[in-house]
Scaffold this motif. Structure first.
Motif, PDB file in Angstrom:
ATOM      1  N   VAL A 132      12.977  79.577  38.784  1.00  0.00           N
ATOM      2  CA  VAL A 132      11.535  79.835  38.466  1.00  0.00           C
ATOM      3  C   VAL A 132      11.091  79.585  37.499  1.00  0.00           C
ATOM      4  O   VAL A 132      11.437  80.348  36.226  1.00  0.00           O
ATOM      5  N   ILE A 133      10.152  78.611  36.965  1.00  0.00           N
ATOM      6  CA  ILE A 133       9.660  78.170  35.808  1.00  0.00           C
ATOM      7  C   ILE A 133       8.270  78.561  35.711  1.00  0.00           C
ATOM      8  O   ILE A 133       7.352  78.199  36.521  1.00  0.00           O
ATOM      9  N   TYR A 134       7.611  79.502  34.638  1.00  0.00           N
ATOM     10  CA  TYR A 134       6.561  80.251  34.584  1.00  0.00           C
ATOM     11  C   TYR A 134       5.687  79.406  33.436  1.00  0.00           C
ATOM     12  O   TYR A 134       6.452  79.315  32.467  1.00  0.00           O
ATOM     13  N   THR A 135       4.533  79.256  33.754  1.00  0.00           N
ATOM     14  CA  THR A 135       3.540  78.435  32.836  1.00  0.00           C
ATOM     15  C   THR A 135       2.463  79.314  32.842  1.00  0.00           C
ATOM     16  O   THR A 135       2.016  79.899  33.809  1.00  0.00           O
ATOM     17  N   GLN A 136       1.605  78.990  31.538  1.00  0.00           N
ATOM     18  CA  GLN A 136       0.140  79.654  31.621  1.00  0.00           C
ATOM     19  C   GLN A 136      -0.638  78.420  31.972  1.00  0.00           C
ATOM     20  O   GLN A 136      -0.924  77.503  30.865  1.00  0.00           O
TER      21      GLN A 136
END
Length: 297
Positions: free
Chosen positions: A166-170
Motif C-alpha cells: 500500500v502506497i499512501y499519498t497526500q
C-alpha cells in the motif's frame, strides 16, 4: 572531523574503521558519509549529525545488525544501495530535504525486515528501480508514505514491492504513480496516521482511524475506486481493514465528515404526487455530505 568524508570505492579498499565497530557516531561538522565507508561493520547503532547533507552509495552496505537509523532533516541526497544488506532495519524515514527518490535507491534488494518507508517532504520524482529486488532478495515492505503524490514516477520504480503493498499519498495519486504501482494506493486526503497505528500496518491493510488537521472533521472511512463504496472488511486486527479482496490498482480515498454541518438549502429531487412520496436533499458546504428526506404525498 569536518567537511566531506572520504569515499572508499569498493569493499576491497583499505578502510580505517575496521569490521568490529559496534557503534558509529559521526560528529557535527561532517557534511557527507563516504561511499562504502562502513561496509560490513558489526555496528548496532548509528548516530548521524545535524548538518549532514549526503549519505554516499553503499555507505552502510552489509551492516546487518542495524535495526533503525535516524536520518537528519538536513540530508538531501542518499546514494545507491546506501542501506543494502541492512537486513534487520525495520523502518527508514527520509527527511523533507529529499525532493527526489534516486534511481536504484534499493537496487540490490529492499532490506529483508524493512516494513515502513516514509518521505517527509514533497517528492516530485521517483527514479528507475528505486524499490527493486536483487537476486534472491525478499522483503516485508508493505507501506510507503509520501507527503504528496510524485508527478514523475518511473515505470519500474516499485517493481520490488509485493502485489499487496500500500502506497499512501497526500492528494490523488498521479497518473504515472498509478501506472507504476502494482499494489494499492491510498489517498490520505489531508489526514494523518498515528505512529501507533502505522506500526501495525501490513500489506493489504488500511487503518480504521485517521486524524485531520481540522478538528471539526472526523474520519468516515475509505472509499474504493473499484466500486465507489466504503471499505467494511475487518482484518484480524481491530484497528485495520483488510483490502486483499480488492483488485490491484484500486485507489482508496479517505472520507471526512463534519462534526457540525453547514447545510445548504433543500432541493427537491423527486416531486411528490397525489399518491407517491417525493424526496428532497441538502448538502453540507464544508464536507459534501448529503441528507435526503421524504416529501409527503
Amino acid at each position: 572531523g569536518r567537511g566531506s568524508m572520504k569515499d572508499y570505492p569498493g569493499y576491497n579498499s583499505a578502510n580505517p574503521f575496521g569490521y568490529t565497530v559496534q557503534e558509529v557516531v559521526i560528529t557535527e561538522g561532517v557534511t557527507s558519509v563516504g561511499e562504502w565507508a562502513f561496509y560490513g561493520k558489526a555496528c548496532t547503532s548509528v548516530i548521524l549529525p545535524d548538518g549532514l547533507l549526503k549519505i554516499g552509495a553503499q555507505a552502510f552496505d552489509g551492516c546487518s545488525s542495524i535495526t533503525s537509523i535516524v536520518i537528519p532533516d538536513s540530508v538531501t541526497t542518499v546514494g545507491v544501495d546506501a542501506f543494502k544488506g541492512c537486513s534487520k532495519i525495520e523502518r527508514i524515514d527520509f527527511p523533507a530535504g529529499m525532493t527526489a527518490v534516486p534511481a536504484s535507491l534499493f537496487s540490490s534488494g529492499i532490506p529483508t525486515h524493512l516494513y515502513r518507508v516514509t518521505f517527509a517532504g514533497a517528492v516530485d520524482i521517483v527514479g528507475s528501480g528505486a524499490f527493486t529486488h536483487g537476486a534472491g532478495a525478499r522483503s516485508s515492505l508493505g507501506t510507503v508514505l509520501f507527503q504528496s503524490s510524485p508527478q514523475t514516477v518511473a515505470a519500474n520504480a516499485f517493481s520490488g514491492l509485493t502485489a499487496n503493498s500500500v502506497i499512501y499519498t497526500q492528494g490523488a495519486p498521479s497518473a504515472s504513480m498509478k501506472a507504476a504501482v502494482k499494489g494499492y494506493l491510498a489517498d490520505l486526503n489531508d489526514g494523518s496516521i498515528s505512529d501507533e497505528v502505522f506500526n501495525m500496518l501490513q500489506s493489504a491493510r488500511l487503518p480504521k482511524t485517521l486524524t485531520h488537521s481540522d478538528s471539526g472533521l472526523k474520519f468516515q472511512g475509505w472509499r474504493a475506486s473499484s466500486d465507489n463504496q466504503l471499505v467494511t472488511i475487518q482484518s484480524q486486527w481491530s484497528d485495520l481493514f483488510n483490502i486483499s479482496s480488492y483488485p490491484q490498482g484500486t485507489v482508496f480515498t479517505a472520507q471526512w465528515e463534519c462534526l457540525d454541518h453547514t447545510w445548504g438549502d433543500w432541493e427537491v429531487t423527486t416531486p411528490a404526487a397525489c399518491t407517491t412520496l417525493g424526496a428532497k436533499t441538502h448538502t453540507c458546504s464544508a464536507c459534501g455530505k448529503t441528507e435526503t428526506e421524504e416529501i409527503p404525498a
